[in-house]
Design an enzyme around this catalytic site. Sequence first.
Site, short mmCIF file in Angstrom:
data_model
loop_
_atom_site.label_atom_id
_atom_site.label_comp_id
_atom_site.label_asym_id
_atom_site.label_seq_id
_atom_site.Cartn_x
_atom_site.Cartn_y
_atom_site.Cartn_z
N GLN A 95 0.93 -1.30 0.20
CA GLN A 95 -0.07 -0.14 -0.05
C GLN A 95 1.06 1.35 -0.16
O GLN A 95 1.66 1.88 1.48
CB GLN A 95 -0.70 -0.25 1.44
N GLY A 96 1.11 1.60 -0.64
CA GLY A 96 2.06 3.28 -1.39
C GLY A 96 0.65 4.69 -0.99
O GLY A 96 0.86 4.86 -2.20
N SER B 210 0.96 6.27 2.64
CA SER B 210 1.93 7.62 3.21
C SER B 210 2.94 7.76 2.65
O SER B 210 3.76 7.31 1.73
CB SER B 210 2.44 6.45 4.53
N GLU C 264 -5.89 9.73 17.76
CA GLU C 264 -6.20 10.64 17.24
C GLU C 264 -7.29 11.21 16.64
O GLU C 264 -7.95 11.72 16.92
CB GLU C 264 -5.03 11.87 18.00
N GLU D 129 -9.95 -0.98 5.35
CA GLU D 129 -9.06 -1.99 6.19
C GLU D 129 -9.32 -1.61 7.78
O GLU D 129 -9.04 -2.39 8.66
CB GLU D 129 -7.97 -0.48 6.06
C1 LIG Z 1 3.24 -0.49 11.95
C2 LIG Z 1 2.63 0.24 10.52
C3 LIG Z 1 1.84 -0.23 9.01
C4 LIG Z 1 2.16 1.14 8.57
N1 LIG Z 1 1.75 0.33 7.24
C5 LIG Z 1 1.69 1.03 5.70
C6 LIG Z 1 1.72 0.04 4.53
O1 LIG Z 1 1.34 -0.31 4.36
N2 LIG Z 1 1.16 1.79 3.53
C7 LIG Z 1 1.26 2.97 4.03
O2 LIG Z 1 0.81 4.09 2.89
N3 LIG Z 1 1.50 3.59 5.31
C8 LIG Z 1 1.97 2.50 6.32
N4 LIG Z 1 1.56 3.26 7.56
C9 LIG Z 1 1.45 4.35 7.77
C10 LIG Z 1 0.35 4.67 8.14
O3 LIG Z 1 -0.66 4.95 8.02
C11 LIG Z 1 0.63 6.40 8.62
O4 LIG Z 1 2.34 6.58 9.95
C12 LIG Z 1 -0.19 6.79 10.35
O5 LIG Z 1 -1.48 6.94 8.80
C13 LIG Z 1 0.21 7.78 10.53
O6 LIG Z 1 0.87 8.71 9.85
P1 LIG Z 1 2.31 9.61 10.50
O7 LIG Z 1 3.47 8.29 10.74
O8 LIG Z 1 3.12 10.33 8.68
O9 LIG Z 1 1.87 10.14 11.48
P2 LIG Z 1 1.69 11.88 11.64
O10 LIG Z 1 0.25 12.07 10.80
O11 LIG Z 1 2.61 13.05 11.66
O12 LIG Z 1 1.26 11.67 13.34
C14 LIG Z 1 2.21 12.21 14.70
C15 LIG Z 1 0.59 12.35 15.49
O13 LIG Z 1 0.07 13.69 15.94
C16 LIG Z 1 -1.30 13.30 16.11
N5 LIG Z 1 -1.71 13.88 14.78
C17 LIG Z 1 -2.02 14.37 13.20
N6 LIG Z 1 -2.56 14.94 12.82
C18 LIG Z 1 -3.67 15.05 13.93
C19 LIG Z 1 -4.45 16.33 14.50
N7 LIG Z 1 -5.26 16.91 13.21
N8 LIG Z 1 -5.48 15.83 15.30
C20 LIG Z 1 -4.77 15.45 16.18
N9 LIG Z 1 -3.82 15.07 16.34
C21 LIG Z 1 -2.64 14.27 15.49
C22 LIG Z 1 -1.14 11.36 15.28
O14 LIG Z 1 -2.24 10.76 15.73
C23 LIG Z 1 0.49 11.07 15.64
O15 LIG Z 1 -0.34 10.47 17.20
C24 LIG Z 1 2.13 1.92 8.82
C25 LIG Z 1 2.11 2.45 9.64
C26 LIG Z 1 2.72 1.38 10.92
C27 LIG Z 1 2.83 1.87 12.54
#
Ligand SMILES: Cc1cc2nc3c(=O)[nH]c(=O)nc-3n(C[C@H](O)[C@H](O)[C@H](O)COP(=O)(O)OP(=O)(O)OC[C@H]3O[C@@H](n4cnc5c(N)ncnc54)[C@H](O)[C@@H]3O)c2cc1C
Length: 462
Positions: free
Chosen positions: A178-179, A181, A438, A296
């Site tokens: 899944q591309g 993030s 969150e 999902e």
């Molecule tokens: C085990 C694992 C597998 C994954 N696999 C995939 C994959 O296969 N393909 C893919 O595309 N992605 C994948 N992901 C990515 C996942 O979808 C993202 O990590 C997730 O969407 C959060 O984005 P971020 O890591 O950029 O955190 P951020 O969005 O930067 O968030 C950081 C923190 O800030 C909080 N936050 C952000 N915005 C707000 C808001 N508006 N209000 C309150 N709090 C907020 C979040 O809740 C979090 O605690 C995976 C992640 C994990 C942990």
Amino acid sequence: MTAQPPPPPLSCANRVRRAASAAGRPARAPRAAGGGLRAQVSAADGTVGRMDLTYPPEAEAFRSVIRQWLEENLPEGWGSPGFTMTKEERRAFNDDWVKRLFDGGWICASWPTEYGGKGLSLLEQVVLNEEFARVNAPLRADFFGDTLVGPTLLQYGTEEQKKEFIPRILNGTIAWCQGFSEPDAGSDLASLKTRAELDGDEWVINGQKVWTTQAQFADFAFLLARTDPDAPKHAGISYLLVPMRQPGIEVRPIQQIDGSADFNEVFFTNARCPRENVVGGVNNGWTVAMTTLGFERGSSSTTGYRRFARELDEIRATARRLGRTSDPLIRQRLATAWSKIKIMEINGYRTLTDALNGTHHTVALAACNKMYWSETHQETMELAMDILGMGGQVLTGTFDDSDPSPMARRGRRDYPVDEVQASFFFSRSETIWGGAAEIQRNIVGERVLGLPKEPKVEATSA
Ligand SMILES: Cc1cc2nc3c(=O)[nH]c(=O)nc-3n(C[C@H](O)[C@H](O)[C@H](O)COP(=O)(O)OP(=O)(O)OC[C@H]3O[C@@H](n4cnc5c(N)ncnc54)[C@H](O)[C@@H]3O)c2cc1C
């Protein structure tokens, strides 16, 4: 001007009552199409008195069919105390099992028959899931294919796309990643910057994805890319099916604390995919992606709690073995964990009832369920570590790479965690993937309770 306070939240019973009274008729329970779980609603005041959780006879008849198939196909002794498999046996079992599932027609059995499914009703699919979960038998060939991209293609794919990809998803011969993030686009996914530009009959892709689980094994990515940079943020994005094995794609594994590298950074430098590999129309990717994320977040309503219940049984047994059940605080936390898993089970029935009755509280239920199970599981695994004490830090697992599933709990080569330790580590990620906790709270606050939107934090100069 004084802001109006938001309306008080409506319980499901209140919603039924209000809708009915607005329509000038007494409230009645919506009937489940084809039978199923029903709310017993009092005609006098419209409140929901009790739920009928029995399944209709045809669903129970179908349950017997599945039960018999499992008895005939699972290895001798499966699920009995002391049953184990060597790494080689496990690998052979996995290969053979996918073939048996395919021959039985149980992979994606709710998909339409013209695309190789069995066209099961929702209730039949639930019964199928329940029976497999009851004996802890795997039901998936490929998580991304079966659960995310497959259902998305059935909804939005062209006939050619369905013909090309659906049979390969069903027989397990294609692996996906899944591309979505990117480094600056996670929760705020619409900020993604990866670009795709048309060059003749091909899209040319440039940019970077991150946290891409299983990218190192994938044949294809379902990928979001910006195809109209001048359009507003949520518009101008397309959903592409991109072949992963090509020179323009570099996959760099991200090593985690336990030595594993399940997810990756993926770099696209003039990578290519055919022009016709857009799902749901050019610049319509946001709508399509939200459908994928819905799959999902919304799956396994009545079975999801079972793996947690099974794990808690083991944690309780360990607490007894170590004499920790005489500690009143541990007892209290075990009781809380049990109660929360029971609530998860009941919430599963609520979600199923909602789907069967078409009452469409999907957004609220999906957000609440995701938040609830992921946070409860984290608490439970912290409890497990507290019960184990210093013993929880001793690595007693063995290295096992026989199960390629991203959900597999396994010991790593240089950090051999056991099942409990692996589950503890993985639980840390559960409040992040599939929509962070969150963000689920924001969804409930803003879209369900009608609270005002959170103010945007503007960048300020010092
Ligand atoms: C085990 C694992 C597998 C994954 N696999 C995939 C994959 O296969 N393909 C893919 O595309 N992605 C994948 N992901 C990515 C996942 O979808 C993202 O990590 C997730 O969407 C959060 O984005 P971020 O890591 O950029 O955190 P951020 O969005 O930067 O968030 C950081 C923190 O800030 C909080 N936050 C952000 N915005 C707000 C808001 N508006 N209000 C309150 N709090 C907020 C979040 O809740 C979090 O605690 C995976 C992640 C994990 C942990």
